[in-house]
Every structure is written in structure tokens, then in C-alpha cells.
Design a protein around this motif. Structure first.
Motif, PDB file in Angstrom:
ATOM      1  N   HIS A 246       0.971  -1.220   0.088  1.00 12.09           N
ATOM      2  CA  HIS A 246      -0.154  -0.165   0.357  1.00 12.09           C
ATOM      3  C   HIS A 246       1.170   1.406   0.315  1.00 12.09           C
ATOM      4  O   HIS A 246       1.751   1.736   1.194  1.00 12.09           O
ATOM      5  CB  HIS A 246      -1.018  -0.267   1.350  1.00 12.09           C
ATOM      6  N   MET A 250      -2.589   5.978  -2.438  1.00 12.95           N
ATOM      7  CA  MET A 250      -3.555   4.917  -2.592  1.00 12.95           C
ATOM      8  C   MET A 250      -4.857   4.975  -2.247  1.00 12.95           C
ATOM      9  O   MET A 250      -4.422   5.246  -0.777  1.00 12.95           O
ATOM     10  CB  MET A 250      -2.406   4.159  -2.544  1.00 12.95           C
ATOM     11  N   LYS A 251      -5.841   4.887  -2.970  1.00  5.41           N
ATOM     12  CA  LYS A 251      -7.382   4.879  -2.606  1.00  5.41           C
ATOM     13  C   LYS A 251      -7.421   4.184  -2.802  1.00  5.41           C
ATOM     14  O   LYS A 251      -8.201   3.578  -3.615  1.00  5.41           O
ATOM     15  CB  LYS A 251      -7.696   5.954  -2.800  1.00  5.41           C
ATOM     16  N   LEU A 252      -7.519   2.921  -1.849  1.00  6.05           N
ATOM     17  CA  LEU A 252      -7.814   1.688  -2.071  1.00  6.05           C
ATOM     18  C   LEU A 252      -7.976   0.831  -0.842  1.00  6.05           C
ATOM     19  O   LEU A 252      -7.317   0.798   0.742  1.00  6.05           O
ATOM     20  CB  LEU A 252      -6.772   0.889  -2.839  1.00  6.05           C
ATOM     21  N   ASP A 253      -8.780   0.235  -0.025  1.00  5.76           N
ATOM     22  CA  ASP A 253      -9.733  -0.551   1.341  1.00  5.76           C
ATOM     23  C   ASP A 253      -9.117  -1.788   1.318  1.00  5.76           C
ATOM     24  O   ASP A 253      -7.713  -2.443   0.051  1.00  5.76           O
ATOM     25  CB  ASP A 253     -10.733  -0.602   1.081  1.00  5.76           C
ATOM     26  N   GLY A 256      -9.741  -4.470  -1.658  1.00  7.18           N
ATOM     27  CA  GLY A 256      -9.179  -4.017  -2.736  1.00  7.18           C
ATOM     28  C   GLY A 256      -7.519  -4.170  -2.727  1.00  7.18           C
ATOM     29  O   GLY A 256      -7.016  -5.273  -3.782  1.00  7.18           O
ATOM     30  N   LEU A 257      -7.017  -4.029  -1.266  1.00  9.67           N
ATOM     31  CA  LEU A 257      -5.308  -4.418  -1.190  1.00  9.67           C
ATOM     32  C   LEU A 257      -5.192  -5.709  -1.510  1.00  9.67           C
ATOM     33  O   LEU A 257      -3.990  -7.173  -2.133  1.00  9.67           O
ATOM     34  CB  LEU A 257      -5.140  -4.266  -0.124  1.00  9.67           C
ATOM     35  N   ARG A 260      -5.466  -8.095  -4.784  1.00  9.12           N
ATOM     36  CA  ARG A 260      -4.450  -7.442  -5.838  1.00  9.12           C
ATOM     37  C   ARG A 260      -3.642  -8.177  -4.986  1.00  9.12           C
ATOM     38  O   ARG A 260      -1.973  -8.975  -6.131  1.00  9.12           O
ATOM     39  CB  ARG A 260      -3.920  -6.135  -4.930  1.00  9.12           C
TER      40      ARG A 260
END
Length: 544
Positions: A246, A250-253, A256-257, A260
Motif C-alpha cells: 500500500h 493510494m485510495k484502496l480499501d 482491494g489490497l 491485488r
């Protein structure tokens, strides 16, 4: 007072039960009333020898039996109301009891999901939900480059195979050992979770760069490198690791991580890498592969694949005694896909089994037909990468050879070295069973990148197919020609047949013949043909 949301449903259920009982009571009352009418008519006809209104009134006044019968409809109506009310009450009580029990079970299940483990008490690890919750808490903290969260998805190849081959108990013992080893290597800043089947997830908040992720992956590989002893058996472990880091902006919950990291793990597995870091290109590559795999499944079911056959020239006597099968896929959007574009798409399950069966059936069907006129004709077929580890090829080939009345030496199966290394114990058993049938085993791309001469010792190989890249380079490069000659010499000294494909020039043909190669194939030898054209070509060969 808070109303129970189940109350309206319970009241509706009670009313439905009561309505059903009332409906039957009304039907009974109607039947009783009809009985009264018929009995009155009969009594009037018997007593007065005719039916009239005065006669009907008279028999009703003078016949005591009809008085009792007149009460039947009212009795049915009262009885139906009583029964309906009783059934509605009992139904409500039963539904209430069942609802209370279900509510208790749902509460217990919810608690177990939030606080329990994903694989029972033996592993003692949190599950995916707990890992996601912890990751979400980490993402919610103020931005600190030294505390950025990273996720590693770890898949142990052997766990799935041990479960399938040796049973649940040994697989659980192996999982326990793997979990213990991983737990012993993690620090206080890391959380290890069991995600089910053969996968673990590792959350770290102390790794802030790519180099740190790679070092962590190397530690995991070192920890798992030592074989595991389970019930007296030594089992080698191989891990495929995908990682996602992360970045501050980065706009990631959390989900989402995690996704990935899973995409990276999938890429590591499909590309046979030990470690893969997520990047945006993996999304399109993974999605394209999954989409093509799904389309292949549909294509197989609708006979969308075609076949081509390439004759192979025997350099010793100039005959054509063997054909190689090449599957092709006329894709509606991607054009004509060759064997290398889709053969290794399926990795497990029904699609892999279906593709292997289709290749063998198509090849042996045509071979049986052609051998009626050319009894010495044989065929070579390349099978998908995971076929030896996932498909019972010994049993499948045995049945197909018997069904087509073909000897084992009429068939040669080709595999790449990476195919042979997927699950070595299972692979050796499968290859040994095929060799007992006298089926030939060909090692493809011999002398190419990633192919080791040691494979000739590790597996029951009967022939090799030389690397096309090496044979083409050897025509103009003296060092490559010497290397090619050494590979052929080693194979021949081990009584292994040598062949080459992709021969595109007369110079390559002369070189291979001088190096004692036994068979060749390629555009300069014979072109590939479909089944009908191959039949006509074989007929012409017989005439010549």
C-alpha cells in the motif's frame, strides 16, 4: 417497545393456517346442507308421492330425523372454526419455536464468523474476515511510511495434492506443520491467517518498500525449503507468493489490497515464479487468461477446436511412419490460435480432463482409421502442463487404446520439463504406468532454456524433441552446433530417440542428419494438413 421483525410474518403464517382450516369447514358445511336438501326431497317423495313446496314444509315439520340432520351444517361450521383457531395457535407456537432456534443459531454463527477460526482449533489462525478487519484498521491509521501495510498471499502447491492423494488427515497434519513454521518466522508487527485449502495470508506493517517484500518472500521460501516429515513420509514444499504494497497516496480499501495480492499470487502460479509483486499489467493478463479459459470450456463443448497433422520424416530410411497432432482454435475474435496459445490454459478440474480426453480421442480415432491401410503408422500428441498431476492418464490411455484396438507403441505423449516437475512423485508413477503400456514418452524442447539433461535420469523418457531455437541457431553458429551435437550424443548413448521440429531450411535438415538425429518435422519437410487432407496424402504415399 421494539417490535420483532419476525412478528408480521408469524401473524401471516397463523392466518394462512386458520384460513385453510376454515375453508375445509365451509366445504363440509356445504356438503351437509346438500345432504339435508336431498334427504328432504326423498322424504317428501316417499310420503306424498310428489314433490311440492307444501310437501317439503310438511315433512320438515313432522320428521324428527330431518330435525337432527338440519343441525349438521351448523355443527360443521362451529367445528371448523374451533379447529381453525386451534391449528393457527399451534402453528404460531411451532413457528415461534423454530424462529427462536434459528435466531440462536444465526447469532452463534455470526459470533463464530467474527471471532472463530477458518479451519477449526488445530491451526489456531485467524481467517480471511479477521485478516481483512485487521488490515482495515491499519489503513485507517494516520499515514506513516514506516507503518504502511503490505500483504503476501502464500499458496502451498503440495497441500492440495496431499489432500487429494493421501486423504484429509495427512493434509491436516501437513497444514499444521506449515502453519507452525510460518508462525515461528513472523514478528509482532505481522499477522498470519489461514484462508482455506492451500492458502495463507501474511499482513505486515513493518515493510515499506519492494526490497523488503522480496526479502520477506525469501525468508518464507527458506523456512519451507526443508522437507516436511508427515507419517514417515518426506514431502517437499513449494510456495507461490504474491505481494501487494500500500502506497501512501493510494485510495484502496482492505479488500482491494487483498485482491491485488491474490492477482499477483495467481500470476506467480501461472508463470511458475516463486514470487510476484502486483502491478497493473497483471490485471489485464490475468483477466485475459481467465476469459480465454472460460471460452475454451465452451468451445470444447461445441466442438469448436480443429486439428492439423504434420508428417514426421524418418532420416534413416526416408519414410513417414508417424504424425504429430496439432490442435487449433479458430477464435471468433482473436483469430487462429495455435497449440501454444491455449494448451496450458486449464490447470485443474473438469476442463483439464476434458481437453486431455478430447486430444487423445481425436488423435486415436484418426490413427485407428489410417492404420487400417498403414499398420505401422504412429502418432505423437502433446498434453497440457498439469495433466500428469491432475488427470489419471494411465487409466485413460489404457481404456482408449483398448477401445481403438491399438498397441501402446502406436502412441507417444509429449511433455515439457515444467510439466514433469509439477508433482514429481505423482508424475513418475503416471509415466511408469504409461511405459508399461509401451506408450512412448517424449521430452519437449530438449536443449532449450529451462530444460535440464538431468531430466533424462529423473524420468522414464523414451525420446526427446530438440529445441527449435537451438537447431535454427546451430545452422549458423558453430558453438551452437557443437552444443546441439553434444545433446544428441548424450541422448543416443542413453538409448533415447532424438527428433526435431520446426525445420525450415535444407541446411538445418543436413545438419540434423549429420548429427545422427532420427526424425525431423517442419515446413521444409511436409506442411501441416487437416484430417481429410492427411487421408488423401497418405493414400498418395501408398501409390508412390
Amino acid at each position: 417497545m421494539t417490535m420483532n421483525p419476525a412478528t408480521p410474518n408469524l401473524e401471516l403464517t397463523a392466518r394462512l393456517f386458520k384460513t385453510q382450516a376454515t375453508r375445509h369447514a365451509v366445504i363440509g358445511a356445504g356438503i351437509a346442507l346438500l345432504t339435508v336438501v336431498i334427504a328432504t326431497l326423498l322424504a317428501c317423495g316417499v310420503e306424498y308421492h310428489s314433490i311440492s313446496l307444501d310437501g317439503l314444509i310438511a315433512v320438515q315439520k313432522t320428521n324428527p330425523a330431518l330435525w337432527l340432520l338440519d343441525l349438521a351444517p351448523f355443527a360443521f361450521a362451529l367445528w371448523g372454526q374451533y379447529v381453525g383457531s386451534t391449528m393457527a395457535y399451534q402453528a404460531s407456537a411451532l413457528v415461534m419455536d423454530e424462529t427462536a432456534e434459528l435466531r440462536q443459531k444465526a447469532s452463534a454463527l455470526e459470533y463464530q464468523i467474527q471471532h472463530g477460526q477458518s479451519d477449526g482449533p488445530r491451526l489456531g489462525l485467524p481467517n480471511r474476515r479477521a485478516l481483512r478487519s485487521t488490515l482495515a484498521q491499519s489503513l485507517a491509521r494516520p499515514d506513516d511510511p514506516a507503518r504502511r501495510p503490505s500483504v503476501l498471499m502464500i499458496e502451498i502447491d503440495q497441500l492440495r495434492d496431499v489432500d487429494r492423494i493421501l486423504g484429509d488427515e495427512m493434509a491436516e497434519d501437513l497444514m499444521l506443520v506449515v502453519a507452525q513454521r510460518l508462525q515461528n518466522m513472523i514478528s509482532r508487527d505481522e499477522v498470519l491467517a489461514y484462508l482455506g485449502h492451500s492458502e495463507f495470508g501474511l499482513l505486515s506493517t513493518g515493510i515499506s518498500d519492494v526490497d523488503g517484500l522480496q526479502r520477506q518472500a525469501q525468508r518464507i521460501h527458506r523456512v519451507l525449503d526443508t522437507p516436511v516429515s508427515v507419517s514417515g513420509m518426506q514431502i517437499r514444499l513449494q510456495a507461490r507468493i504474491g505481494a501487494a504494497l500500500h502506497v501512501g497516496d493510494m485510495k484502496l480499501d482492505a479488500e482491494g489490497l487483498l485482491r491485488r495480492a491474490e492477482v499477483a499470487k495467481y500470476a506467480a502460479r501461472t508463470e511458475e515464479q516463486d514470487f510476484q509483486l502486483y502491478n497493473d499489467s497483471l490485471e489485464s493478463r490475468g483477466a485475459g487468461r481467465l476469459s480465454l479459459s472460460a471460452e475454451l470450456h465452451s468451445t470444447l463443448g461445441h466442438e469448436g477446436l480443429t486439428l492439423a497433422f504434420a508428417p514426421q520424416l524418418n532420416l534413416a530410411d526416408g519414410s513417414y511412419r508417424r504424425l504429430r497432432l496439432y490442435p487449433r482454435w479458430p477464435h471468433p475474435h482473436r483469430g487462429l490460435l495455435e497449440e501454444a496459445d491455449f494448451l496450458d490454459l486449464p490447470e485443474r478440474g473438469g476442463l483439464l480432463h476434458s481437453l486431455c480426453l478430447w486430444l487423445l480421442l481425436q488423435g486415436l480415432d484418426n490413427l485407428e482409421r489410417w492404420r487400417r491401410h498403414e499398420p505401422s503408422l504412429a502418432m505423437i500428441i502433446q498434453l497440457p502442463k498439469h495433466s500428469l498431476a491432475r488427470v489419471p492418464l494411465g487409466e485413460m490411455v489404457t481404456r482408449l487404446l483398448l477401445a481403438h484396438d491399438l498397441p501402446g507403441n502406436a502412441l507417444t505423449l509429449e511433455f515439457s520439463e515444467s510439466t514433469l516437475r509439477v508433482d514429481e512423485p505423482c508424475t513418475i508413477r503416471q509415466l511408469s504406468s504409461l511405459r508399461k503400456l509401451d506408450v512412448g514418452i517424449c521430452l519437449g524442447n530438449f536443449g532449450g532454456a529451462g530444460c535440464s539433461i538431468v531430466s533424462l535420469l529423473d524420468f522414464p523418457i523414451s525420446e526427446v524433441r530438440l529445441s527449435p531455437a537451438l537447431t535454427q541457431r546451430a545452422q549458423f553458429d558453430a558453438k551452437a552446433a557443437r552444443l546441439l551435437g553434444q545433446h544428441i550424443k548424450i541422448a543416443r548413448e542413453m538409448d533415447i530417440i532424438c527428433g526435431a521440429d520446426g525445420v525450415t531450411s535444407h541446411g538445418q535438415l543436413e545438419l540434423l542428419q549429420s548429427l545422427d538425429c532420427e526424425w525431423v518435422e517442419g515446413p521444409s519437410i511436409q506442411s501441416q494438413r487437416n484430417a481429410e487432407a492427411t487421408t488423401a496424402w497418405l493414400q498418395q504415399q501408398r501409390k508412390d
